[in-house]
Scaffold this motif. Structure first.
Motif, PDB file in Angstrom:
ATOM      1  N   UNK A  95      -1.353  -4.348 -34.750  1.00  0.00           N
ATOM      2  CA  UNK A  95      -2.296  -5.302 -35.321  1.00  0.00           C
ATOM      3  C   UNK A  95      -1.800  -6.695 -34.957  1.00  0.00           C
ATOM      4  N   UNK A  96      -2.363  -7.252 -33.898  1.00  0.00           N
ATOM      5  CA  UNK A  96      -1.882  -8.551 -33.432  1.00  0.00           C
ATOM      6  C   UNK A  96      -0.453  -8.415 -32.961  1.00  0.00           C
ATOM      7  N   UNK A  97       0.425  -9.207 -33.526  1.00  0.00           N
ATOM      8  CA  UNK A  97       1.834  -9.184 -33.145  1.00  0.00           C
ATOM      9  C   UNK A  97       2.697  -8.323 -34.041  1.00  0.00           C
ATOM     10  N   UNK A  98       2.079  -7.410 -34.810  1.00  0.00           N
ATOM     11  CA  UNK A  98       2.846  -6.555 -35.718  1.00  0.00           C
ATOM     12  C   UNK A  98       2.610  -5.089 -35.366  1.00  0.00           C
ATOM     13  N   UNK A  99       3.717  -4.378 -35.140  1.00  0.00           N
ATOM     14  CA  UNK A  99       3.665  -2.943 -34.888  1.00  0.00           C
ATOM     15  C   UNK A  99       4.089  -2.238 -36.167  1.00  0.00           C
ATOM     16  N   UNK A 100       3.179  -1.436 -36.734  1.00  0.00           N
ATOM     17  CA  UNK A 100       3.482  -0.636 -37.923  1.00  0.00           C
ATOM     18  C   UNK A 100       3.810   0.772 -37.464  1.00  0.00           C
TER      19      UNK A 100
END
Length: 153
Positions: A95-100
């Protein structure tokens, strides 16, 4: 006096344009950009209690690979010197610059900031745990992975 004012405005415009340019360089990676097979050059746990306490498993003679699949699969394999591979399977979402990353069977996720530059991938800042003092109790830590895309992928 007017010349100084004009130079000041020009300098301010140059700084503003430069700042806009740097935003473009830190754009979040696209999903397809992170899919592939990666080899770790750093697997670092840093204590959240004392930031000067850290361990890099690669520096400690471990090896690590990460496969990020197009099917949202995530497989991290860490092999310590003389040990058996430790395999973490998970699913991932960008999600954008965040990897979950949600490990299989767990109700929680790691939240990594993502930076992709060519064949280098940095996953940083995830809340994790690590037993820094080998007392059998995991301590709060921050996990960072630095990886290089494996050839042919």
């Amino acid at each position: 006096m007017q010349t100084g004012w004009r130079h000041g405005v020009l300098a301010a415009l140059v700084v503003a344009v430069a700042a806009c340019g740097s935003d473009e360089e830190t754009t979040a990676p696209l999903r397809n950009g992170i899919i592939g097979n990666w080899e770790a050059t750093q697997v670092e746990y840093r204590s959240r209690i004392n930031a000067s306490v850290r361990i890099d498993l690669i520096e400690a003679s471990a090896t690590a690979t990460l496969t990020i699949g197009a099917d949202n699969s995530y497989v991290l394999t860490i092999t310590r010197l003389g040990g058996s591979p430790e395999i973490t399977t998970a699913t991932w979402m960008l999600d954008g610059g965040v990897l979950s990353v949600t490990p299989t069977g767990m109700p929680w996720s790691w939240q990594f900031s993502v930076q992709l530059s060519g064949d280098s991938l940095r996953l940083g800042g995830a809340d994790a745990e690590y037993d820094f003092d080998n007392d059998g109790q995991a301590d709060p830590a921050q996990l960072t992975l630095v990886l290089t895309r494996q050839a042919g992928h």
